[in-house]
Design a protein around this motif. Structure first.
Motif, PDB file in Angstrom:
ATOM      1  N   VAL A 255       0.839  -1.198   0.000  1.00  0.00           N
ATOM      2  CA  VAL A 255       0.000   0.000   0.000  1.00  0.00           C
ATOM      3  C   VAL A 255       0.877   1.252   0.000  1.00  0.00           C
ATOM      4  O   VAL A 255       0.631   2.204  -0.756  1.00  0.00           O
ATOM      5  N   LEU A 256       1.894   1.257   0.854  1.00  0.00           N
ATOM      6  CA  LEU A 256       2.813   2.396   0.864  1.00  0.00           C
ATOM      7  C   LEU A 256       3.458   2.580  -0.502  1.00  0.00           C
ATOM      8  O   LEU A 256       3.644   3.708  -0.978  1.00  0.00           O
ATOM      9  N   THR A 257       3.801   1.454  -1.137  1.00  0.00           N
ATOM     10  CA  THR A 257       4.391   1.510  -2.474  1.00  0.00           C
ATOM     11  C   THR A 257       3.451   2.175  -3.456  1.00  0.00           C
ATOM     12  O   THR A 257       3.840   3.031  -4.254  1.00  0.00           O
ATOM     13  N   GLY A 378       8.566   1.300 -16.236  1.00  0.00           N
ATOM     14  CA  GLY A 378       8.304  -0.121 -16.390  1.00  0.00           C
ATOM     15  C   GLY A 378       9.318  -0.975 -15.648  1.00  0.00           C
ATOM     16  O   GLY A 378       8.959  -1.996 -15.045  1.00  0.00           O
ATOM     17  N   LEU A 379      10.584  -0.582 -15.682  1.00  0.00           N
ATOM     18  CA  LEU A 379      11.600  -1.318 -14.929  1.00  0.00           C
ATOM     19  C   LEU A 379      11.329  -1.247 -13.426  1.00  0.00           C
ATOM     20  O   LEU A 379      11.497  -2.238 -12.712  1.00  0.00           O
ATOM     21  N   LEU A 380      10.889  -0.077 -12.963  1.00  0.00           N
ATOM     22  CA  LEU A 380      10.565   0.048 -11.547  1.00  0.00           C
ATOM     23  C   LEU A 380       9.355  -0.816 -11.187  1.00  0.00           C
ATOM     24  O   LEU A 380       9.320  -1.441 -10.130  1.00  0.00           O
ATOM     25  N   PHE A 381       8.369  -0.880 -12.086  1.00  0.00           N
ATOM     26  CA  PHE A 381       7.202  -1.737 -11.847  1.00  0.00           C
ATOM     27  C   PHE A 381       7.621  -3.192 -11.689  1.00  0.00           C
ATOM     28  O   PHE A 381       7.123  -3.910 -10.823  1.00  0.00           O
ATOM     29  N   LEU A 382       8.529  -3.628 -12.546  1.00  0.00           N
ATOM     30  CA  LEU A 382       8.998  -5.016 -12.472  1.00  0.00           C
ATOM     31  C   LEU A 382       9.705  -5.273 -11.140  1.00  0.00           C
ATOM     32  O   LEU A 382       9.501  -6.316 -10.501  1.00  0.00           O
ATOM     33  N   GLY A 383      10.539  -4.326 -10.736  1.00  0.00           N
ATOM     34  CA  GLY A 383      11.222  -4.488  -9.464  1.00  0.00           C
ATOM     35  C   GLY A 383      10.237  -4.537  -8.303  1.00  0.00           C
ATOM     36  O   GLY A 383      10.355  -5.382  -7.405  1.00  0.00           O
ATOM     37  N   ASN A 384       9.234  -3.655  -8.326  1.00  0.00           N
ATOM     38  CA  ASN A 384       8.233  -3.652  -7.267  1.00  0.00           C
ATOM     39  C   ASN A 384       7.489  -4.979  -7.191  1.00  0.00           C
ATOM     40  O   ASN A 384       7.262  -5.528  -6.105  1.00  0.00           O
ATOM     41  N   ALA A 385       7.076  -5.497  -8.352  1.00  0.00           N
ATOM     42  CA  ALA A 385       6.343  -6.763  -8.379  1.00  0.00           C
ATOM     43  C   ALA A 385       7.208  -7.896  -7.838  1.00  0.00           C
ATOM     44  O   ALA A 385       6.718  -8.778  -7.114  1.00  0.00           O
ATOM     45  N   ALA A 386       8.485  -7.894  -8.185  1.00  0.00           N
ATOM     46  CA  ALA A 386       9.386  -8.934  -7.689  1.00  0.00           C
ATOM     47  C   ALA A 386       9.513  -8.863  -6.177  1.00  0.00           C
ATOM     48  O   ALA A 386       9.390  -9.874  -5.471  1.00  0.00           O
ATOM     49  N   PHE A 387       9.721  -7.675  -5.637  1.00  0.00           N
ATOM     50  CA  PHE A 387       9.881  -7.531  -4.189  1.00  0.00           C
ATOM     51  C   PHE A 387       8.608  -7.924  -3.451  1.00  0.00           C
ATOM     52  O   PHE A 387       8.661  -8.594  -2.415  1.00  0.00           O
ATOM     53  N   ASN A 388       7.443  -7.521  -3.967  1.00  0.00           N
ATOM     54  CA  ASN A 388       6.184  -7.811  -3.288  1.00  0.00           C
ATOM     55  C   ASN A 388       5.884  -9.305  -3.256  1.00  0.00           C
ATOM     56  O   ASN A 388       5.211  -9.784  -2.341  1.00  0.00           O
ATOM     57  N   ASN A 389       6.359 -10.046  -4.237  1.00  0.00           N
ATOM     58  CA  ASN A 389       6.049 -11.474  -4.327  1.00  0.00           C
ATOM     59  C   ASN A 389       7.167 -12.366  -3.802  1.00  0.00           C
ATOM     60  O   ASN A 389       6.979 -13.580  -3.729  1.00  0.00           O
ATOM     61  N   LEU A 390       8.292 -11.793  -3.464  1.00  0.00           N
ATOM     62  CA  LEU A 390       9.426 -12.587  -2.984  1.00  0.00           C
ATOM     63  C   LEU A 390       9.769 -12.301  -1.530  1.00  0.00           C
ATOM     64  O   LEU A 390      10.826 -12.707  -1.055  1.00  0.00           O
ATOM     65  N   GLY A 391       8.884 -11.625  -0.811  1.00  0.00           N
ATOM     66  CA  GLY A 391       9.105 -11.427   0.614  1.00  0.00           C
ATOM     67  C   GLY A 391       9.928 -10.216   0.970  1.00  0.00           C
ATOM     68  O   GLY A 391      10.429 -10.114   2.087  1.00  0.00           O
ATOM     69  N   PHE A 392      10.084  -9.250   0.036  1.00  0.00           N
ATOM     70  CA  PHE A 392      10.839  -8.029   0.321  1.00  0.00           C
ATOM     71  C   PHE A 392       9.987  -6.787   0.034  1.00  0.00           C
ATOM     72  O   PHE A 392      10.418  -5.881  -0.682  1.00  0.00           O
ATOM     73  N   PRO A 393       8.743  -6.708   0.556  1.00  0.00           N
ATOM     74  CA  PRO A 393       7.856  -5.600   0.198  1.00  0.00           C
ATOM     75  C   PRO A 393       8.370  -4.234   0.640  1.00  0.00           C
ATOM     76  O   PRO A 393       8.048  -3.224   0.014  1.00  0.00           O
ATOM     77  N   LEU A 394       9.183  -4.183   1.696  1.00  0.00           N
ATOM     78  CA  LEU A 394       9.689  -2.893   2.160  1.00  0.00           C
ATOM     79  C   LEU A 394      10.612  -2.246   1.124  1.00  0.00           C
ATOM     80  O   LEU A 394      10.690  -1.020   1.031  1.00  0.00           O
ATOM     81  N   ARG A 395      11.282  -3.073   0.335  1.00  0.00           N
ATOM     82  CA  ARG A 395      12.180  -2.504  -0.682  1.00  0.00           C
ATOM     83  C   ARG A 395      11.389  -1.753  -1.756  1.00  0.00           C
ATOM     84  O   ARG A 395      11.814  -0.690  -2.229  1.00  0.00           O
ATOM     85  N   SER A 396      10.240  -2.328  -2.158  1.00  0.00           N
ATOM     86  CA  SER A 396       9.430  -1.637  -3.155  1.00  0.00           C
ATOM     87  C   SER A 396       8.889  -0.328  -2.595  1.00  0.00           C
ATOM     88  O   SER A 396       8.801   0.682  -3.310  1.00  0.00           O
ATOM     89  N   SER A 397       8.536  -0.322  -1.304  1.00  0.00           N
ATOM     90  CA  SER A 397       8.054   0.913  -0.684  1.00  0.00           C
ATOM     91  C   SER A 397       9.137   1.991  -0.692  1.00  0.00           C
ATOM     92  O   SER A 397       8.883   3.147  -1.045  1.00  0.00           O
ATOM     93  N   LEU A 398      10.347   1.600  -0.310  1.00  0.00           N
ATOM     94  CA  LEU A 398      11.440   2.572  -0.272  1.00  0.00           C
ATOM     95  C   LEU A 398      11.756   3.122  -1.653  1.00  0.00           C
ATOM     96  O   LEU A 398      11.995   4.328  -1.823  1.00  0.00           O
ATOM     97  N   LEU A 399      11.737   2.251  -2.665  1.00  0.00           N
ATOM     98  CA  LEU A 399      12.017   2.706  -4.032  1.00  0.00           C
ATOM     99  C   LEU A 399      10.944   3.660  -4.531  1.00  0.00           C
ATOM    100  O   LEU A 399      11.247   4.719  -5.106  1.00  0.00           O
ATOM    101  N   ASN A 400       9.681   3.288  -4.337  1.00  0.00           N
ATOM    102  CA  ASN A 400       8.613   4.141  -4.842  1.00  0.00           C
ATOM    103  C   ASN A 400       8.554   5.482  -4.125  1.00  0.00           C
ATOM    104  O   ASN A 400       8.322   6.522  -4.744  1.00  0.00           O
ATOM    105  N   TRP A 401       8.760   5.454  -2.807  1.00  0.00           N
ATOM    106  CA  TRP A 401       8.745   6.713  -2.089  1.00  0.00           C
ATOM    107  C   TRP A 401       9.984   7.553  -2.397  1.00  0.00           C
ATOM    108  O   TRP A 401       9.920   8.792  -2.384  1.00  0.00           O
TER     109      TRP A 401
END
Length: 484
Positions: A255-257, A378-401
């Motif tokens: 959600v933060l992402t 698009g590259l950032l979207f791919l990274g976010n999806a990978a982090f959210n599905n591989l147990g690293f959701p905080l990384r996608s939040s930090l990148l998006n913010w």
């Protein structure tokens, strides 16, 4: 291509999911293509709604719909986060061959999704005027935008549940039925929009009513389609409470992402508002056009999640790395093709939406640079999806913010001061470039790190768990999901 590690005894590919075998590129293309149809249908209808409203001949109405959408996307971002969490957990359960756990998590996630989406709509409605004012709404645009929100916000519960159905169907690997959830709602909206806006003479109110009916269609189709896979059962209060921490551990960062782009969009809308109604109108058209033009990138990021989740559950790490590579290739080809079309069609598109003078110039400038901006998005979207599905959701939040703050505010402010509205668009591209490349690099590192971590017993359970990233996920019989 390597066949990867052996599967657990007694577990067949059928139980584990369709993505653990076969061509990765084929899975990516099929999931992306079907996802694109559903997503683009929604985006096209949103664009058509804006087009219909623009034909009413009042720029304030066009601006109002755009401003209301900025506020409403805060609720949508939360729904997306809940959908991501449900898809990640259920996809891993399916990949591990644990159907009882998949059904339990699906039921719990739907109950939690309805609760959260309803509470959020109730919280936003009393503050709608204030939120619209923060993004630059004034006068007639403020009044109409507030009316639009008062009609559509209560149906956020339907939107949240419909999106949940889509995520669960994609976690199952049923891209076609997931497509029809959103496509069905889009078809209903395409039919009702002109009838209600013009035929019934309801104007913007008609557009809002059509949105509510479309969301009810999402739920009806999604409910029927998910039932085909045996994932529908009554949620149990004790299980919902027990599963809530696992959902929150993914949904919270997700959600933060997804809130980060909303905050960035609100900030950019505020900047554009300083240049008058023409700039707001151009920004509204850009906001509606880009999801249509680059909807395939959203679909690609949606495609990578279920594929990674199932292969993680099956410990097919070789296929996870190949999934990332295939998605990057598809992103490059798609973004380049759309960029060329935007350059060629920039002036006809500006005329179609009635943009003139400064508004048309701003829109045309975006078309000239938008392809590059959205490739890195698009590259950032791919990274976010990978982090959210591989147990690293905080990384996608930090990148998006990071992109929404230091990657957007300073360059957009500087661009605005130096070059006016065009500088705001150019400033958007700087953050996309930096954080898109960083997201891809970190996603590749995450997959490589997961492959080096061995499966080990999950404490307190009589089964094995793949302990990777920030979550421990049960691989067979155990049904507790939580922090490792």
């Amino acid at each position: 291509m390597s066949d990867g590690p052996p599967l657990p005894p007694g577990t067949g590919f059928a139980e584990q999911g369709r993505f653990v075998v076969g061509s990765i590129m084929r899975h990516v293309l099929v999931m992306s293509a079907t996802g694109s149809v559903g997503l683009m249908a929604i985006f096209v209808v949103d664009l058509m709604t804006l087009l219909y409203v623009s034909r009413l001949g009042d720029p304030a109405l066009t601006a109002a719909v755009g401003l209301a959408s900025v506020v409403q996307f805060f609720a949508t971002a939360v729904n997306i986060g809940m959908m991501i969490a449900a898809g990640a957990l259920v996809g891993r359960a399916i990949g591990a061959g644990d159907r009882p756990l998949a059904r339990r998590l699906a039921a719990s996630s739907m109950a939690l999704g309805v609760l959260v989406s309803g509470l959020l709509a109730a919280l936003i409605m009393p503050f709608a005027d204030r939120l619209l004012g923060l993004v630059g709404a004034q006068g007639e645009a403020l009044r109409v935008a507030h009316l639009f929100l008062m009609i559509t916000l209560p149906s956020n519960v339907l939107l949240g549940l419909g999106m949940m159905f889509t995520g669960l169907l994609r976690a199952q690997g049923d891209a076609v039925r997931a497509m029809w959830v959103t496509l069905g709602g889009a078809i209903v909206t395409a039919i009702l929009d002109p009838l209600l806006i013009f035929g019934a003479g309801l104007g913007v109110e008609g557009a809002a009513i059509a949105v509510c009916i479309a969301r009810a269609t999402f739920v009806a189709i999604g409910w029927r389609n998910l039932s085909q896979h045996g994932l529908m059962r009554r949620p149990r209060a004790a299980e919902v409470v027990a599963d809530a921490p696992a959902m929150a551990s993914i949904a919270g960062p997700a959600v933060l992402t997804n809130l980060a782009p909303s905050v960035a969009s609100a900030f950019l809308t505020h900047l554009f508002a300083g240049y008058g109604p023409d700039a707001i109108a151009a920004a509204a058209v850009i906001d509606r056009l880009t999801p249509v033009a680059f909807g395939g990138l959203f679909a690609l990021s949606g495609a990578i999640g279920p594929i990674l989740a199932q292969n993680w559950g099956a410990a097919r790490f070789d296929r996870m790395g190949e999934t990332l590579r295939s998605c990057v290739t598809a992103t490059l080809v798609y973004a380049a093709a759309v960029w060329l079309l935007l350059i060629l069609l920039r002036w006809p598109l500006a005329g179609l939406f009635g943009l003139k003078d400064e508004a048309a110039d701003l829109f045309a400038f975006f078309c000239l640079v938008g392809g590059a901006i959205w490739f890195f998005n698009g590259l950032l979207f791919l990274g976010n999806a990978a982090f959210n599905n591989l147990g690293f959701p905080l990384r996608s939040s930090l990148l998006n913010w990071g992109r929404a703050t230091i990657g957007t505010v300073p360059p957009a402010y500087l661009g605005s001061a130096l070059f006016g509205p065009r500088g705001i668009v150019a400033g958007m591209g700087i953050g996309s470039l930096v954080f898109g490349l960083l997201g891809l690099f970190l996603a590749r590192r995450a997959v490589a790190n997961l492959a080096e971590r061995p499966a080990k017993p999950c404490a307190g359970q009589g089964s094995t768990a793949i302990v990777t990233g920030e979550l421990a996920f049960p691989h067979a019989a155990g049904h507790d999901v939580g922090k490792s």
